[in-house]
Design a protein around this motif. Structure first.
Motif, short mmCIF file in Angstrom:
data_model
loop_
_atom_site.label_atom_id
_atom_site.label_comp_id
_atom_site.label_asym_id
_atom_site.label_seq_id
_atom_site.Cartn_x
_atom_site.Cartn_y
_atom_site.Cartn_z
N ASN B 221 0.84 -1.20 0.00
CA ASN B 221 0.00 0.00 0.00
C ASN B 221 0.88 1.25 0.00
O ASN B 221 1.44 1.64 1.01
N PHE B 309 -8.72 9.22 -2.28
CA PHE B 309 -8.17 8.99 -0.95
C PHE B 309 -8.68 7.67 -0.37
O PHE B 309 -7.93 6.91 0.23
N GLU B 313 -7.78 2.71 1.72
CA GLU B 313 -8.42 1.71 2.56
C GLU B 313 -8.36 0.39 1.81
O GLU B 313 -8.64 0.34 0.61
N ASN B 349 1.65 -1.77 4.43
CA ASN B 349 2.15 -0.44 4.08
C ASN B 349 3.62 -0.51 3.61
O ASN B 349 4.33 -1.46 3.92
C1 LIG Z 1 -9.60 6.05 4.55
C2 LIG Z 1 -8.39 5.22 4.74
C3 LIG Z 1 -7.22 5.53 4.09
C4 LIG Z 1 -6.08 4.75 4.24
N1 LIG Z 1 -4.96 5.13 3.59
C5 LIG Z 1 -3.84 4.38 3.74
C6 LIG Z 1 -2.65 4.75 3.08
O1 LIG Z 1 -2.59 5.76 2.39
N2 LIG Z 1 -1.55 3.97 3.22
C7 LIG Z 1 -1.58 2.84 3.99
O2 LIG Z 1 -0.57 2.16 4.08
N3 LIG Z 1 -2.69 2.48 4.65
C8 LIG Z 1 -3.83 3.20 4.54
N4 LIG Z 1 -4.96 2.81 5.20
C9 LIG Z 1 -4.94 1.57 6.00
C10 LIG Z 1 -5.17 0.34 5.14
O3 LIG Z 1 -6.55 0.08 5.03
C11 LIG Z 1 -4.52 -0.90 5.73
O4 LIG Z 1 -4.94 -1.02 7.04
C12 LIG Z 1 -3.01 -0.87 5.73
O5 LIG Z 1 -2.52 -0.66 4.44
C13 LIG Z 1 -2.47 -2.16 6.27
O6 LIG Z 1 -1.07 -2.14 6.27
P1 LIG Z 1 -0.22 -2.34 7.61
O7 LIG Z 1 -0.75 -3.56 8.30
O8 LIG Z 1 1.16 -2.52 7.12
O9 LIG Z 1 -0.41 -1.13 8.43
C14 LIG Z 1 -6.11 3.61 5.07
C15 LIG Z 1 -7.29 3.29 5.73
C16 LIG Z 1 -8.41 4.08 5.59
C17 LIG Z 1 -9.66 3.70 6.34
#
Ligand SMILES: Cc1cc2nc3c(=O)[nH]c(=O)nc-3n(C[C@H](O)[C@H](O)[C@H](O)COP(=O)(O)O)c2cc1C
Ligand code: FES
Lengths: 166, 638
Positions: B221, B309, B313, B349
């Motif tokens: 992500n 944006f 998610e 991420n």
């Molecule tokens: C509205 C919204 C925007 C998000 N934007 C991002 C983002 O830009 N980058 C990101 O890594 N996770 C973002 N997330 C979280 C992801 O849904 C997800 O939880 C995450 O990528 C998981 O990675 P991690 O376990 O490494 O944290 C966002 C969540 C929401 C609800």
């Protein structure tokens, strides 16, 4: 060949590089927009045929995302950043300065098709706030007077171009 | 895995590493000077490409034998463009605010001559007798660089430089450890997701590994939607291989065959560098079929976002990758079991994945020794707003906000007073001065109403209005709300309307409680994280800055002189120098004119309140002030 036929030809050329599976829809739209600067009507029709979905389906996806535009951009695309850092440093003043000088709102293009204005949320140069992206180049620490300067450079470029073509 | 198979993997890797080391030694042979210029997006915005060109031309013109490398972002964005010069006989020296003029002096005076031009230097990059080291300065001293270790020091478009600095050792070790071994190691490290919520990474991997369904996918992500954050961009632009290596290891651990790096469209350079990096990894057999001679195959490609944006998610991202409108869906089921095309999909991420290679390479205990009990490792922040040293910082979890903002960040510019720090973007909160001693870790930040988020940190000073800050974030989430659920679609609209009224002086005192009530309902009722967290900026500003709301409503006054409808600019006649025309020239709407006896007057009707004249008025006169409420402006006598 008319412009329209030419666009259809180029669209078909792009489509040939892809499979027709649904996951390719957005990459195809991106490639079309990279070619024409926007998504022409004819291209949407061609994509729908190619992917065997309705035109509405293609448009529905295209309009969901901020990236896609359905009309041609100006010669000089201007994107004003209104991300958090730029907002805190007066990004709105910069957007207003562009709006005032160009007489258009974000999402519009000047009648002479020279400049189009858009707002974006963070281009990742927050340390240089406030930021505008002009002709794909990031301009940092912009002020209302800088806006005038940039517009002047467009004018000069245009005059030079006209002189050369004489 | 048999010992023989392990041996084959190591042998394949050692061969590549040997080549990488040879090239690295040739580059750092200590005979010729080596110049590094940071040309990530931030450097380019400050003119780094012109500096590269000047250096190149000058080296050629003077026939200096030197090597010139374009590197990524060192994180010291406030001092861009940055140049590092390694000249034999000198410690490596880092120069800041380099212009083409300074660049040609560096070639002539330092490379040709022997004057290291210390007036342009930020400092040396290692301890030495000659030149003060940058690591003695607070900006550098408090940092612990794990993810940013190589950023700005290696060429992001040369995989060998990454390998020579320890890269892909993690992958080779992982392949020899076996899938369960890798997951165990990640679990033991205590790594939590850096995408915002802080979910334990090892646990997520395990769920995905055990989920039924083939093929499995890994998604990195890199949508980085928080409009004030740029860590993920900087990492992809500076050391894309660490993200790719992490992704391959993740793919191996969960048994995936295919990976995607989903990068937001506003980051063209990150896309380009990630693509180059993928190709190079493939060419060396580190990606693709039978990686390093093992029986593990993994392919990867870059997908570009389209400027929504909500697609950050995870469930919305998957919809968008399936060629649909990017709307989130209810969870569970989570993507780890039901993801892309309904198959088990691991989403992590950029920073989460980039942490993995070093965890495997250096071992879980090393990583776990950094940070706090519940939040291991380091936190990378993009420090921006009203702070001196803007840029990327990496500190151990548990560092206090005060240390980060005042020591590392150097405090507030122009002697202004700190007011608040916004952490976590549109999902986060604004914290006041009294909470500056809060530790930076997942749980402490959540306790005070903010959240770790993905790492955007925007500092606000006395000139920023807290009601406007809340309004700003609501405007953002309102625009980006996908419209699927009523609570988010209508709730954010309602809250925004109320906030706009308050910033225009049209609020009612009941509005504050109404906002709290609405905010709590939206938090409960919204479908996805976007709506669930959208009220946070409002709720925290009311909690910590309620008096500002009240003053707007009761007195029609903006204490920060920020809200345009409640503020006017005024030139104090007694202070105005009269023969100076600085303000008149600076005004882009011709609102300032010269009246009787040279006095300058602002036409309140024309004034757009951009603040340019305030900056233009020479400090020795300091004649322009802002007044709120507007009724304080004395009637003008033309
Ligand atoms: C509205 C919204 C925007 C998000 N934007 C991002 C983002 O830009 N980058 C990101 O890594 N996770 C973002 N997330 C979280 C992801 O849904 C997800 O939880 C995450 O990528 C998981 O990675 P991690 O376990 O490494 O944290 C966002 C969540 C929401 C609800
Ligand atoms: S907020 Fe404008 S570049 Fe990030």
């Amino acid at each position: 060949m008319t412009d329209e036929e030419e666009r259809i030809r180029q669209t078909r050329e792009i489509l040939r590089g892809h499979g027709g599976e649904r996951g390719k829809l957005i990459p195809i739209l991106q490639e079309i927009q990279a070619r024409f600067g926007y998504l022409p009507r004819e291209a949407i029709k061609e994509i729908a045929k190619f992917m065997r979905i309705t035109e509405i389906e293609v448009l529905g996806v295209a309009t969901f995302y901020n990236q896609f535009r359905l009309n041609p951009p100006g010669k000089h695309p201007v994107k004003v950043c209104l991300g958090t850092a730029c907002h805190m440093k007066g990004g709105v003043n910069i957007l207003e300065a562009w709006e005032r000088r160009l007489g258009i709102k974000p999402g519009q293009t000047t009648p002479d098709r020279q400049v189009s204005l858009e707002r974006v949320a963070c281009v990742g140069c927050c340390a240089m706030a406030p930021v505008s992206v002009v002709d794909e180049e990031v301009q940092g620490r912009v002020s209302p007077t800088r806006v005038d300067g940039i517009l002047l450079s467009f004018e000069l470029e245009k005059e030079k171009g006209e002189e050369n073509s004489k | 895995m048999t010992d023989k198979a392990k041996g084959r993997i190591w042998q394949a890797f050692e061969e590549i590493r040997g080549q990488a080391l040879k090239r690295w030694e040739a580059l750092k042979d200590g005979k010729r000077p080596h110049l590094l210029v940071g040309t990530a997006t931030c450097g380019r915005a400050a003119g780094a490409l012109d500096v590269v060109k000047t250096l190149h031309d000058e080296l050629e013109r003077h026939k200096v034998e030197a090597k010139l490398t374009q590197v990524g972002c060192m994180g010291y964005c406030y001092a861009e463009p940055l140049v590092i010069i390694e000249k034999p006989g000198y410690p490596p020296i880092c120069y800041g605010y380099v212009t083409p003029g300074i660049a040609s002096r560096l070639v002539q005076d330092f490379l040709l001559g022997d004057d290291p031009c210390l007036e342009f230097a930020l400092g040396a990059l290692e301890e030495n007798e000659l030149i003060p080291s940058i690591f003695d300065q607070p900006r550098f001293k408090y940092e612990t660089r794990v993810l940013l270790k190589n950023c700005g020091y290696i060429d992001p478009e040369d995989i060998y430089q990454y390998i020579a600095n320890g890269g892909y050792g993690g992958l080779a070790k992982a392949l020899a450890m076996g899938r369960e071994g890798v997951i165990e190691e990640v679990k033991r490290s205590g790594l939590r997701g850096r995408g915002g919520a802080g979910f334990p990474t090892g646990e997520k991997w395990q769920i995905c590994r055990q989920a039924a369904g083939e093929p499995k996918y890994v998604i990195c992500n890199a949508d980085e939607g928080d409009p004030g954050a740029f860590m993920d961009r900087a990492i992809l632009e500076s050391e894309p291989q660490s993200v790719i290596e992490g992704m391959i290891i993740a793919g191996y651990a969960v048994g995936a065959a295919k990976g995607y790096i989903y990068v937001r469209m506003e980051y063209p350079l990150a896309v380009e560098r990630a693509r180059t990096a993928l190709k190079q990894a493939q060419d060396l057999g580190l990606l693709g079929d039978d990686i390093l001679g093992s029986d593990f195959s993994f392919h990867a490609e870059v997908m570009r976002g389209s400027g929504a944006f909500v697609c950050g998610e995870e469930t919305a991202m998957i919809r968008s990758m399936e060629g649909r409108r990017g709307m989130p869906r209810h969870r569970p089921p989570y993507p780890a079991t039901h993801g892309l095309w309904g198959k088990p999909t691991l989403i992590n991420n950029v920073k989460t994945l980039a942490s993995v290679p070093q965890i495997i390479h250096r071992g879980a205990p090393w990583f776990a020794s950094l940070g706090t009990e519940q939040s291991r490792g380091t936190a990378v922040f993009a420090l921006a707003g009203k702070v001196l040293n803007t840029g990327l910082v990496e500190v151990p979890m548990g560092t206090s906000l005060r240390q980060l903002i005042f020591e590392v960040g150097g405090g507030i510019p122009k002697g202004k007073r700190f007011k608040a720090v916004q952490i976590g973007g549109p999902s986060g909160g604004c914290l006041p001065e009294s909470l500056l001693d809060t530790a930076i870790d997942f749980d402490s930040l959540t306790d005070v109403g903010a959240m770790m988020g993905s790492g955007g940190m925007v500092v606000m000073d006395e000139d920023n209005c807290m009601v406007d800050a809340a309004r700003y974030f609501l405007e953002f989430t309102q625009r980006e709300s996908c419209g699927k659920c009523t609570m988010c679609r209508l709730g954010t609209r309602q809250m925004l309307d109320v906030l706009e009224d308050i910033t225009k002086g049209k609020g009612k005192i009941e509005d504050i409680d109404l906002l709290i009530e609405l905010g709590q309902d939206v938090k409960k009722g919204a479908l996805c994280g976007l709506g669930k967290t959208a009220p946070n900026p409002i709720l925290t500003t009311i909690r910590y800055f309620r008096d500002e709301y009240e003053v707007h409503i009761k007195e029609g006054r903006c204490p920060a002189h920020y809200c345009k409808e409640l503020t006017a600019y005024y030139i104090i006649p007694e202070k105005c120098e009269r023969s100076c025309d600085a303000c008149v020239g600076s005004c882009s709407v011709e609102a300032i004119s010269t009246g009787k006896r040279g006095i300058k007057i602002i036409d309140q009707e024309k004034c757009v309140k951009c603040g340019t004249c305030l900056e233009a008025c020479p400090p020795q006169y300091d004649a322009i002030i802002r007044l709120s409420p507007k009724s304080l402006v004395p009637p003008s006598k033309k």
